[in-house]
Design a protein around this motif. Sequence first.
Motif, PDB file in Angstrom:
ATOM      1  N   TRP A 148     -18.451 -33.974  28.867  1.00 17.83           N
ATOM      2  CA  TRP A 148     -19.432 -34.961  28.392  1.00 17.83           C
ATOM      3  C   TRP A 148     -19.755 -34.830  26.902  1.00 17.83           C
ATOM      4  O   TRP A 148     -20.014 -35.829  26.225  1.00 17.83           O
ATOM      5  N   ILE A 149     -19.727 -33.597  26.373  1.00 20.89           N
ATOM      6  CA  ILE A 149     -20.133 -33.388  24.975  1.00 20.89           C
ATOM      7  C   ILE A 149     -18.943 -33.023  24.102  1.00 20.89           C
ATOM      8  O   ILE A 149     -18.634 -33.704  23.131  1.00 20.89           O
ATOM      9  N   CYS A 150     -18.262 -31.933  24.420  1.00 23.99           N
ATOM     10  CA  CYS A 150     -17.135 -31.468  23.607  1.00 23.99           C
ATOM     11  C   CYS A 150     -16.353 -30.419  24.391  1.00 23.99           C
ATOM     12  O   CYS A 150     -16.910 -29.775  25.282  1.00 23.99           O
ATOM     13  N   PRO A 151     -15.079 -30.223  24.073  1.00 18.71           N
ATOM     14  CA  PRO A 151     -14.307 -29.159  24.737  1.00 18.71           C
ATOM     15  C   PRO A 151     -14.913 -27.785  24.431  1.00 18.71           C
ATOM     16  O   PRO A 151     -15.426 -27.550  23.337  1.00 18.71           O
ATOM     17  N   ILE A 152     -14.862 -26.887  25.410  1.00 22.85           N
ATOM     18  CA  ILE A 152     -15.409 -25.548  25.241  1.00 22.85           C
ATOM     19  C   ILE A 152     -14.360 -24.633  24.624  1.00 22.85           C
ATOM     20  O   ILE A 152     -13.214 -24.585  25.084  1.00 22.85           O
ATOM     21  N   SER A 153     -14.731 -23.936  23.570  1.00 20.75           N
ATOM     22  CA  SER A 153     -13.853 -22.956  22.946  1.00 20.75           C
ATOM     23  C   SER A 153     -14.707 -21.861  22.325  1.00 20.75           C
ATOM     24  O   SER A 153     -15.937 -21.972  22.281  1.00 20.75           O
ATOM     25  N   VAL A 154     -14.063 -20.803  21.872  1.00 19.61           N
ATOM     26  CA  VAL A 154     -14.751 -19.700  21.189  1.00 19.61           C
ATOM     27  C   VAL A 154     -14.164 -19.579  19.792  1.00 19.61           C
ATOM     28  O   VAL A 154     -12.946 -19.501  19.634  1.00 19.61           O
ATOM     29  N   ARG A 155     -15.032 -19.573  18.795  1.00 19.43           N
ATOM     30  CA  ARG A 155     -14.565 -19.481  17.417  1.00 19.43           C
ATOM     31  C   ARG A 155     -15.186 -18.292  16.711  1.00 19.43           C
ATOM     32  O   ARG A 155     -16.323 -17.910  16.990  1.00 19.43           O
ATOM     33  N   VAL A 156     -14.421 -17.736  15.777  1.00 17.62           N
ATOM     34  CA  VAL A 156     -14.914 -16.667  14.907  1.00 17.62           C
ATOM     35  C   VAL A 156     -14.803 -17.169  13.475  1.00 17.62           C
ATOM     36  O   VAL A 156     -13.705 -17.260  12.926  1.00 17.62           O
ATOM     37  N   ASN A 157     -15.928 -17.527  12.897  1.00 20.69           N
ATOM     38  CA  ASN A 157     -15.982 -18.043  11.534  1.00 20.69           C
ATOM     39  C   ASN A 157     -17.071 -17.263  10.802  1.00 20.69           C
ATOM     40  O   ASN A 157     -18.264 -17.524  10.983  1.00 20.69           O
ATOM     41  N   ALA A 158     -16.660 -16.289   9.994  1.00 18.68           N
ATOM     42  CA  ALA A 158     -17.613 -15.359   9.380  1.00 18.68           C
ATOM     43  C   ALA A 158     -18.665 -16.079   8.544  1.00 18.68           C
ATOM     44  O   ALA A 158     -19.861 -15.753   8.625  1.00 18.68           O
ATOM     45  N   LYS A 159     -18.262 -17.065   7.755  1.00 16.00           N
ATOM     46  CA  LYS A 159     -19.224 -17.783   6.911  1.00 16.00           C
ATOM     47  C   LYS A 159     -20.212 -18.575   7.763  1.00 16.00           C
ATOM     48  O   LYS A 159     -21.416 -18.590   7.500  1.00 16.00           O
ATOM     49  N   PHE A 160     -19.686 -19.234   8.786  1.00 14.16           N
ATOM     50  CA  PHE A 160     -20.549 -20.015   9.673  1.00 14.16           C
ATOM     51  C   PHE A 160     -21.509 -19.094  10.415  1.00 14.16           C
ATOM     52  O   PHE A 160     -22.704 -19.383  10.540  1.00 14.16           O
TER      53      PHE A 160
END
Length: 202
Positions: A148-160
Amino acid sequence: SLVGSVFAFTHLGIAGILIREIAGQREQAGQYIANALGIRLLITIPLGIGVSLLLGWVLGFSATTLWVILGVGVFVALTNISGIFYGAFEALNRFEKEAFYVFLYWVSALTLCILSLKIGYGLTGVIGAIVVGQGVAILLSGREVSSWICPISVRVNAKFWSRFIRASLPLALAGALEFANLRLDTVMIGYFHDEVSVGIYN
């Protein structure tokens, strides 16, 4: 209470920022959810469970109690993950979806608790029941978020992550202090007495 107190300090308050940002920028929901999951899985959960076990060991809790702490830690960890999905529902004013999955958790956990007690598993069975119940709620609510909202994933973004955590720290501190004010008495009773006294007190 020990686990809850530790996680109150390590959860980093990101749920509040997540809700605010998705409410304002739905198109960024995927980025916020993926990075929030990354923070939970790689920082909050290992730190929360690790510190809880370390404190339990330092305070001289028995091996049985340390296993209970681990089980409760897993439950709180799953609750932290479900909080991300529920936060997405709240951000988009779909409170009925959050209410449904919370209700689903309570029904499944309570049913499993009653069954495990009848079979004779005791406290271990109860902890297992609430873990399984929360797991079911996470799987189903995550599936709905993904469709309904967005695909589920895991991210590693140091700045974010850095920006995300800095913005959420005031919320984390406020929540941790409030929780500590409400629950540290229980932790102290567990230290000076035993688990039975804590159960009666609660």
